[in-house]
Design a protein around this motif. Sequence first.
Motif, PDB file in Angstrom:
ATOM      1  N   CYS A   1       0.866  -1.177   0.000  1.00  0.00           N
ATOM      2  CA  CYS A   1       0.000   0.000   0.000  1.00  0.00           C
ATOM      3  C   CYS A   1       0.909   1.237   0.000  1.00  0.00           C
ATOM      4  CB  CYS A   1      -0.938  -0.051   1.202  1.00  0.00           C
ATOM      5  SG  CYS A   1      -2.316   1.123   1.136  1.00  0.00           S
ATOM      6  N   CYS A   2       0.993   1.953   1.084  1.00  0.00           N
ATOM      7  CA  CYS A   2       1.796   3.178   1.141  1.00  0.00           C
ATOM      8  C   CYS A   2       3.295   2.926   1.211  1.00  0.00           C
ATOM      9  CB  CYS A   2       1.344   4.028   2.314  1.00  0.00           C
ATOM     10  SG  CYS A   2      -0.343   4.664   2.101  1.00  0.00           S
ATOM     11  N   GLY A   3       3.696   1.750   1.658  1.00  0.00           N
ATOM     12  CA  GLY A   3       5.120   1.433   1.733  1.00  0.00           C
ATOM     13  C   GLY A   3       5.818   1.551   0.396  1.00  0.00           C
ATOM     14  N   ARG A   4       5.128   1.206  -0.688  1.00  0.00           N
ATOM     15  CA  ARG A   4       5.740   1.312  -2.029  1.00  0.00           C
ATOM     16  C   ARG A   4       6.038   2.763  -2.384  1.00  0.00           C
ATOM     17  NH1 ARG A   4       0.901   1.382  -6.129  1.00  0.00           N
ATOM     18  NH2 ARG A   4      -0.737   1.894  -4.648  1.00  0.00           N
ATOM     19  N   PHE A   5       5.207   3.689  -1.907  1.00  0.00           N
ATOM     20  CA  PHE A   5       5.467   5.115  -2.136  1.00  0.00           C
ATOM     21  C   PHE A   5       6.632   5.577  -1.259  1.00  0.00           C
ATOM     22  CE2 PHE A   5       0.636   5.115  -2.738  1.00  0.00           C
ATOM     23  CZ  PHE A   5       0.730   4.836  -4.098  1.00  0.00           C
ATOM     24  N   HIS A   6       6.634   5.147   0.000  1.00  0.00           N
ATOM     25  CA  HIS A   6       7.702   5.536   0.925  1.00  0.00           C
ATOM     26  C   HIS A   6       9.062   5.057   0.423  1.00  0.00           C
ATOM     27  CE1 HIS A   6       4.547   5.517   4.425  1.00  0.00           C
ATOM     28  NE2 HIS A   6       4.327   6.462   3.541  1.00  0.00           N
ATOM     29  N   ARG A   7       9.114   3.848  -0.146  1.00  0.00           N
ATOM     30  CA  ARG A   7      10.382   3.303  -0.652  1.00  0.00           C
ATOM     31  C   ARG A   7      10.798   3.928  -1.977  1.00  0.00           C
ATOM     32  NH1 ARG A   7       7.600  -1.364   0.666  1.00  0.00           N
ATOM     33  NH2 ARG A   7       7.218  -1.757  -1.552  1.00  0.00           N
ATOM     34  N   GLY A   8       9.877   4.608  -2.661  1.00  0.00           N
ATOM     35  CA  GLY A   8      10.193   5.195  -3.960  1.00  0.00           C
ATOM     36  C   GLY A   8       9.961   4.240  -5.121  1.00  0.00           C
ATOM     37  N   ASP A   9       9.282   3.114  -4.869  1.00  0.00           N
ATOM     38  CA  ASP A   9       8.971   2.155  -5.940  1.00  0.00           C
ATOM     39  C   ASP A   9       7.894   2.689  -6.865  1.00  0.00           C
ATOM     40  OD1 ASP A   9      10.761   0.501  -4.645  1.00  0.00           O
ATOM     41  OD2 ASP A   9       9.221  -0.802  -3.770  1.00  0.00           O
TER      42      ASP A   9
END
Length: 128
Positions: A19-27
């Motif tokens: 979910c939001c982790g992909r945005f936080h990681r820059g993916d």
Amino acid sequence: MITDDSRCPCGLGEPHGVCCGRFHRGDATAPTAELLMRSRFSAFAVGDTAYLTKTWHPKTRPADLELDPRQRWTFLEILGKTGGGLLENEGTVEFRAHYRQDRRADSMHENSHFVRVDGQWLYVAPVR
């Protein structure tokens, strides 16, 4: 502690990593203003100041961002939105963000302004 397998704090019910982790990681980048708002709430919840700074418009971004370690963000309610879609460059998201601090539950309410710059949504400021 929130892990990639934990339910994402943004309220969509998915694991944080997809979910939001992909945005936080820059993916990936948030494709709508609402998803940027949700990912920013999650960044507050996990203490990701780098992501908050990166997604804050340079004209309104604070020089230094320090989160209160006593404040624990617990859940987010999206109350309304205007614009901010896949084919738009501006929008607002009205929300209520709930948190606990010093064993007390509280919340903050804001209607936030977002703009898309070079294909990336950025938080500007509260709507006045």
